[in-house]
Write an enzyme that holds these catalytic residues in place. Structure first.
Site, mmCIF file in Angstrom:
data_model
loop_
_atom_site.group_PDB
_atom_site.id
_atom_site.type_symbol
_atom_site.label_atom_id
_atom_site.label_comp_id
_atom_site.label_asym_id
_atom_site.label_seq_id
_atom_site.Cartn_x
_atom_site.Cartn_y
_atom_site.Cartn_z
ATOM 1 N N GLU A 293 0.880 -1.172 0.000
ATOM 2 C CA GLU A 293 0.000 0.000 0.000
ATOM 3 C C GLU A 293 0.913 1.215 0.000
ATOM 4 O O GLU A 293 1.534 1.540 1.002
ATOM 5 C CB GLU A 293 -0.919 -0.016 1.226
ATOM 6 C CG GLU A 293 -1.974 1.062 1.201
ATOM 7 C CD GLU A 293 -1.736 2.132 2.245
ATOM 8 O OE1 GLU A 293 -1.304 3.247 1.855
ATOM 9 O OE2 GLU A 293 -1.963 1.870 3.427
ATOM 10 N N CYS B 106 -1.872 8.626 3.793
ATOM 11 C CA CYS B 106 -1.712 8.037 2.458
ATOM 12 C C CYS B 106 -2.971 8.211 1.636
ATOM 13 O O CYS B 106 -2.933 8.118 0.410
ATOM 14 C CB CYS B 106 -1.319 6.567 2.568
ATOM 15 S SG CYS B 106 -2.394 5.607 3.634
#
Length: 690
Positions: free
Chosen positions: A255, A294
């Site tokens: 990720e 993120c």
């Protein structure tokens, strides 16, 4: 100086040497050091495989789920301690709430997933398949836990959530974990792990922690292990390319940072609720965690005729954000995680400024409350503007991982979709629109390049979880630059740590292996009516063959009158030319009701407390007047049903004090030709003998 400890092989130990200094992001003072020098990483992984893995594999999915629930309840008792430590990362109370209580919430959510699994160490996946003419050979799929260890390499921005959202999934699956948090904020992770270990809730070897460098750990992973990484795309690519990971074919879930975007629909005008919703969402995503997320909004796409109005509205909103010491209750945005992080953000902003201009904020100064801007890693929110998004690449390739975002114009819906894709894959995109067609077209056009899409309007504004909030039951990840992986996602996430295996054999053999009754398996003589058996006494395969009942036209007429279902197929005077039926046909629900009348025992009170529901009801053959129906009734599966915890007497509901379980029964409705006319799975709640 506090030296962080590593929890490995059942012991808390410090690494050799002075280690890396860690700083209070608000004051700039050194608060700890971290080192993994001298640790034997091969031994750490072997300990997880040889001690933690067998202990977890012996537990059923339900036992592991209840373990997560107990752990969540335990950690919730230590929130003040965790918050006090989290402030040192520059996080406000709201920031810490997302990290700490959001992480604990993940434990609760995954604990509840146990109900989606059997109370067993093995799990059947999907449908069974009959592979023979005489019903003696079949196939299905099963899941079992991998025999390795989950290695989690996490980012600095969520030192608690990042750990808990990952280990909740692998622990439910029955796989131990070694957690390596980002060193800069690892002191928060260490505090939480100390409470986890002290609780004694997890079996030994289920969780290990390393605070510092991962050393050569990836050189020792095997094909039974799973590696997850959260961080920059460049670091992720470096780790994913490890020669051992490639050679051993080790599952690697990444990720990575991504240039997530938000789009203002062409239909939205100033004064509409969606206009204010858009501004609020942008400000929140730029300032929460000081933009260190993120999932943060990096690109803002607005119709070109509304650009000036929108960037001014966002700027006005940002100007109301109080920045400073997160312990001050007036502060809404704290500092970045450290001076190194602030320096990196400024370097990235300089790259963006080669093709964009700054319309709000300052690179050089920031006003702070109750803090020293020179000592703490504080930074002003920065709103940039790029008026030629198709002509420049930096804005779609460079991420400043802080309170930074760039606003850009688009002309048509097609342009908005095309611009969203220029980020080459993101974790999330949001469209704010009140027009359903605009929303549909954007979703269909953009979905290939984004892991999650939030459609935001006034209907869901009050209750939506936000652009930047990954949820335990939805996948978190994205294609391309975002890493190409998935985390969480409910059952989907658990399956990352399970091995799927095709299983073939006779229906009876596979029933005995899986503890789930398979069609055409041999039934067992129950000895007495199954409804007279307590939960513990019932065996998978206990089978009752009922008496027969002739279905008459009068029965069908009576059921039509009783139910009000006078569909033409159930009326005997109907002309059936051109229909699916030869003549009057029985209601499927009537046959199901007849089934219940045949298999339900009419004795006095028995262990069956209630009918819990019906799954997978199918009508497979018409039943005409004169047909003779009987039922094959088989115990298919048994699942625990935990007692509801009642804290207040007034919350007590009838039955809360009864120990019980859920039993699934296969109901086959069979006619005089021995063909199945209907099949269903019914659920009953059955009392436990104990």
């Amino acid at each position: 100086m506090n030296k962080l400890e590593n929890y490995i092989s059942g012991h808390w130990i410090t690494g050799d040497g002075d280690g890396q200094l860690l700083y209070n992001a608000v004051t700039g003072e050194a608060i700890a050091s971290a080192s993994t020098k001298g640790l034997d990483f091969a031994s750490i992984l072997n300990y997880a495989r040889q001690t933690g893995n067998p202990a977890l594999r012996k537990m059923t999915f339900h036992e592991r789920g209840n373990m997560l629930k107990a752990l969540a309840l335990h950690l919730r008792n230590h929130l003040p301690k965790f918050y006090n430590i989290s402030y040192q990362t520059g996080a406000t109370k709201a920031d810490s709430w997302v990290d700490i209580e959001g992480g604990i919430g993940n434990l609760f959510a995954n604990a509840s997933l146990r109900r989606k699994f059997p109370d067993d160490v093995i799990c059947v996946d999907g449908e069974s398949h009959n592979l023979s003419k005489n019903n003696t050979f079949m196939g299905t799929h099963i899941f079992v836990p991998k025999e390795g260890v989950a290695v989690h390499i996490n980012a600095f921005n969520f030192p608690v959530w990042g750990m808990l959202e990952k280990i909740a999934v692998n622990l439910l699956a029955g796989v131990p974990a070694v957690v390596k948090p980002a060193t800069v904020t690892s002191y928060v992770t260490e505090a939480v792990v100390k409470e986890i270990i002290a609780s004694g809730i997890l079996p030994e070897g289920a969780l290990q922690l390393i605070c510092g460098s991962a050393g050569d750990m990836l050189n020792h992973v095997t094909s039974q292990d799973v590696v997850t990484f959260t961080g920059s795309a460049s670091t992720g690519l470096l780790l994913k390319s490890n020669e051992n990971i490639l050679r051993e074919n080790v599952p690697f879930n990444m990720e990575a940072d991504s240039l997530n975007c938000i789009v203002l629909g062409n239909d939205v005008e100033p004064g509409m609720p969606e206009w204010d919703i858009f501004v609020k969402e942008v400000r929140k995503e730029m300032t929460l965690k000081a933009g260190q997320r993120c999932t943060g909004i990096r690109r803002i796409f607005v119709p070109e005729n509304k650009m000036e109005d929108m960037w001014k509205a966002i700027s006005t909103s940002l100007s109301q954000t109080v920045i400073g010491n997160p312990l001050n209750e007036k502060v809404r945005m704290g500092s970045l995680a450290g001076e190194t992080q602030r320096r990196e953000v400024k370097e990235q902003v300089q790259k963006l400024l080669s093709s964009s201009q700054l319309v709000y904020g300052s690179l050089d100064s920031v006003e702070v409350v109750d803090a020293d801007a020179a000592k703490g890693a504080f930074m002003s929110p920065l709103l940039l503007m790029n008026e030629q998004p198709f002509a420049t690449k930096e804005v779609h390739e460079v991420e400043a991982f802080g309170p930074v975002s760039t606003i850009m114009p688009y002309k048509t819906d097609e342009e908005a979709i095309a611009l969203s894709k220029l980020g080459k894959g993101s974790l999330v995109t949001t469209i704010v629109t009140a027009d359903y067609n605009t929303a549909r077209n954007y979703v269909i056009g953009a979905a290939t390049h984004h892991g999650r899409i939030l459609v935001l309007n006034n209907e869901c504004a009050k209750e939506n979880t936000g652009h930047g909030s990954p949820l335990p039951l939805l996948v978190h990840g994205g294609p391309g630059r975002a890493g190409g992986g998935e985390e969480m996602g409910g059952i989907r996430g658990v399956k990352h740590y399970l091995q799927r295996t095709a299983l073939q054999g006779s229906p009876t053999t596979i029933t005995e292996i899986t503890n789930v009754y398979q069609p055409h398996a041999k039934g067992k003589q129950p000895g007495k009516h199954p409804f007279k058996k307590y939960f513990e006494e019932l065996q998978i395969g206990d089978q009752l063959i009922t008496e027969k009942r002739v279905i008459t036209s009068e029965d069908i007429d009576a059921f039509a009158d009783l139910s009000g279902d006078h569909f033409y197929a159930h009326i005997k005077t109907t002309d059936f030319t051109g229909t699916m039926f030869e003549r009057q046909v029985a209601h499927g629900y009537f046959i199901m009701s007849i089934a219940a009348g045949l298999f339900v025992d009419d004795y006095e009170l028995n262990p069956v407390l209630l009918n819990y529901g019906i799954d997978e009801l199918r009508f497979t053959k018409p039943v005409y007047p004169g047909a003779e129906i009987h039922i094959r009734f088989t115990c298919k599966e048994k699942l625990p049903n935990d007692k509801r915890i009642v804290e207040k007497p007034e919350d007590f509901k009838r039955g809360d004090d009864i120990d019980k379980g859920i039993v699934k029964w296969l109901v086959e409705m069979i006619d005089e030709t021995d063909e199945v006319t209907g099949v269903a799975t019914i659920l009953t709640m059955v009392k436990k003998k104990g």
